[in-house]
Design a protein around this motif. Structure first.
Motif, mmCIF file in Angstrom:
data_model
loop_
_atom_site.group_PDB
_atom_site.id
_atom_site.type_symbol
_atom_site.label_atom_id
_atom_site.label_comp_id
_atom_site.label_asym_id
_atom_site.label_seq_id
_atom_site.Cartn_x
_atom_site.Cartn_y
_atom_site.Cartn_z
ATOM 1 N N ASP A 81 8.640 5.027 -8.352
ATOM 2 C CA ASP A 81 7.757 6.274 -8.535
ATOM 3 C C ASP A 81 6.289 5.826 -8.711
ATOM 4 O O ASP A 81 6.019 4.925 -9.277
ATOM 5 N N HIS A 82 5.495 6.100 -7.673
ATOM 6 C CA HIS A 82 3.988 5.877 -7.514
ATOM 7 C C HIS A 82 3.199 6.741 -8.533
ATOM 8 O O HIS A 82 3.706 8.148 -8.756
ATOM 9 N N ASP A 83 2.083 6.177 -9.004
ATOM 10 C CA ASP A 83 1.338 7.240 -9.886
ATOM 11 C C ASP A 83 0.688 8.346 -9.217
ATOM 12 O O ASP A 83 0.413 9.173 -9.855
ATOM 13 N N CYS A 84 0.689 8.511 -7.986
ATOM 14 C CA CYS A 84 0.224 9.764 -7.139
ATOM 15 C C CYS A 84 1.244 10.785 -7.259
ATOM 16 O O CYS A 84 1.133 11.881 -6.727
ATOM 17 N N GLY A 85 2.518 10.486 -7.789
ATOM 18 C CA GLY A 85 3.505 11.545 -7.863
ATOM 19 C C GLY A 85 4.533 11.283 -6.799
ATOM 20 O O GLY A 85 5.724 12.076 -6.957
ATOM 21 N N VAL A 86 4.430 10.543 -5.926
ATOM 22 C CA VAL A 86 5.483 10.321 -4.813
ATOM 23 C C VAL A 86 6.578 9.416 -5.276
ATOM 24 O O VAL A 86 6.158 8.386 -5.925
ATOM 25 N N THR A 87 7.860 9.688 -4.579
ATOM 26 C CA THR A 87 8.691 8.687 -5.062
ATOM 27 C C THR A 87 8.939 7.744 -3.714
ATOM 28 O O THR A 87 9.150 8.481 -2.654
ATOM 29 N N LYS A 120 0.935 -1.059 0.016
ATOM 30 C CA LYS A 120 0.018 -0.044 0.053
ATOM 31 C C LYS A 120 0.825 1.321 -0.031
ATOM 32 O O LYS A 120 1.870 1.296 0.852
ATOM 33 N N CYS A 121 0.517 2.074 -0.674
ATOM 34 C CA CYS A 121 1.323 3.608 -0.824
ATOM 35 C C CYS A 121 0.957 4.291 0.567
ATOM 36 O O CYS A 121 -0.232 4.467 1.036
ATOM 37 N N PRO A 122 2.226 4.494 1.103
ATOM 38 C CA PRO A 122 1.686 5.153 2.559
ATOM 39 C C PRO A 122 1.351 6.891 2.385
ATOM 40 O O PRO A 122 0.767 7.458 3.301
ATOM 41 N N VAL A 123 1.529 7.234 0.808
ATOM 42 C CA VAL A 123 0.817 8.635 0.777
ATOM 43 C C VAL A 123 -0.555 8.478 0.425
ATOM 44 O O VAL A 123 -1.357 9.227 0.926
ATOM 45 N N CYS A 124 -0.916 7.873 -0.798
ATOM 46 C CA CYS A 124 -2.196 8.108 -1.258
ATOM 47 C C CYS A 124 -3.130 6.878 -0.871
ATOM 48 O O CYS A 124 -4.137 6.501 -1.239
ATOM 49 N N GLY A 125 -2.521 5.554 -0.408
ATOM 50 C CA GLY A 125 -3.144 4.340 0.050
ATOM 51 C C GLY A 125 -3.520 3.499 -1.306
ATOM 52 O O GLY A 125 -3.822 2.353 -0.999
HETATM 53 ZN ZN LIG Z 1 0.755 6.915 -3.896
#
Ligand SMILES: [Zn+2]
Lengths: 286, 57
Positions: free
Chosen positions: B26-32, B5-10
């Motif tokens: 690199d996640h789709d939400c823009g965070v590395t 799970k992405c810790p930023v966008c979930g």
């Molecule tokens: Zn994310």
């Protein structure tokens, strides 16, 4: 006899670090990954040293972390490649150029000044155009070209406003009229293992900045000079950057203690990661 | 390929099987995101804090 044990200290696992880890596994070696952002040690803790592999490769992308972590790992009794002191020397352009010159290795004419007016007089002495560089840094960032005093004055003014104390050290270098390319030689354990020409229409030739590359001959003068340059700075593993001057021949511009080699592998087919692992295993067996 | 799970966008993040600690995704939400190994040997994802210096291609 158990598996040979080696270690790799690093911050970010790039293509290079993954290749090294995979080359070690292919050799049947046990590689301990020391991810430095999760690592801590008390200086001189030999007990901790006893739990880590005796030979550790330094691959930190951060210059500061590379030097500090190499020195700490050495204090634990480990053999670090490259040695901390050599990494510190290589990361400082004044330090490394001084060592190269002391060893009689041809380099671009380079000087240092600590104030704008003095820098102007230095540039006059070297002759325009000149290149202004930070003493620490890589990938061609913060490198500027000045065609005349007016250009140089603007560059220095900009540098004077920057908070970093190293911006008060002005490293000024002659602009070598290289033939649209420079050379990167990868040295491992005193051997030149691969070399590439890096082409660019921009005056900073650097594959990290999008230039293209071709294989260069590693035998003969080029390889020998790169090995001498690495040795002069105390580096066992190095990326040596050279220019070709029409009159003077090869000039060593920089030695990099944690070289990237993705492009070198793509262009030459040389398995640089395997060369590095073999060198570490050789040290581990000693 | 494990999905974390992405810790930023979930949102879901595909982590390669051969992922190493220190690997960046690199996640789709823009965070590395950085792959980090926990003490128990399992891996987790954290937003990458950078290295404080210029580096990389
Ligand atoms: Zn994310």
């Amino acid at each position: 006899m158990g598996l040979a044990k080696i270690g790799m200290a690093y911050m970010v696992a790039r293509w290079e670090e993954k290749s090294i880890a995979s080359a070690a596994r292919k050799r049947g070696a046990d590689i301990t990954l020391i991810h430095l952002s999760s690592f801590h040690a008390v200086i001189g803790d030999r007990e901790l040293g006893g739990k880590l592999p005796g030979v550790v490769l330094q691959r930190s992308v951060s210059h500061y972390v590379a030097v500090s972590s190499s020195l700490v790992l050495e204090s634990l009794g480990l053999r670090v490649v490259n040695r901390g002191q050599a990494t510190a020397a290589a990361n400082d352009k004044v330090w490394s150029l001084a060592l190269l010159r002391a060893a009689g290795i041809p380099t671009p004419v380079t000087g240092v000044a600590f104030g704008s007016e003095a820098a102007g007089r230095l540039a006059d002495e070297i002759g325009y155009p000149v290149v202004v560089k930070p003493t620490n840094g890589s990938w061609g960032r913060m490198v500027a070209l000045a065609d005349d005093w007016e250009d140089l004055r603007v560059i220095l003014e900009h540098r004077e406003y920057m908070p970093q104390p190293e911006m008060k050290v002005h490293l000024i270098q002659e602009y070598v009229r290289k033939p649209g390319r420079d050379i990167r030689v990868t040295v491992v354990g005193g051997r030149p293992v691969a070399a590439i020409y890096r082409y660019s229409s921009h005056w900073i030739t650097n594959t990290a900045r999008g230039g293209k590359a071709e294989p260069a001959p590693v035998e003969g003068e080029l390889g020998e000079l790169a090995v001498r340059a690495a040795e002069a700075v105390g580096l066992e593993i190095a990326g040596v950057d050279l220019f070709e001057d029409p009159e003077r021949g090869y000039l060593v511009n920089e030695v990099n203690p944690v070289p990237e080699f993705k492009n070198t592998v793509a262009v030459t087919g040389v398995d640089v990661a395997a060369e590095i692992v073999d060198y570490l295993l050789e040290l581990a067996r000693r | 390929m494990p999905t974390l799970k992405c810790p930023v966008c979930g949102g879901p993040v595909e982590v390669p099987d051969d992922a190493m600690p220190g690997e960046l995704i690199d996640h789709d939400c823009g965070v590395t995101l950085e792959v980090v190994k926990r003490d128990d040997g399992s891996i987790e994802l954290r937003p990458f804090e950078g290295v404080g210096e210029d580096w990389g291609e």
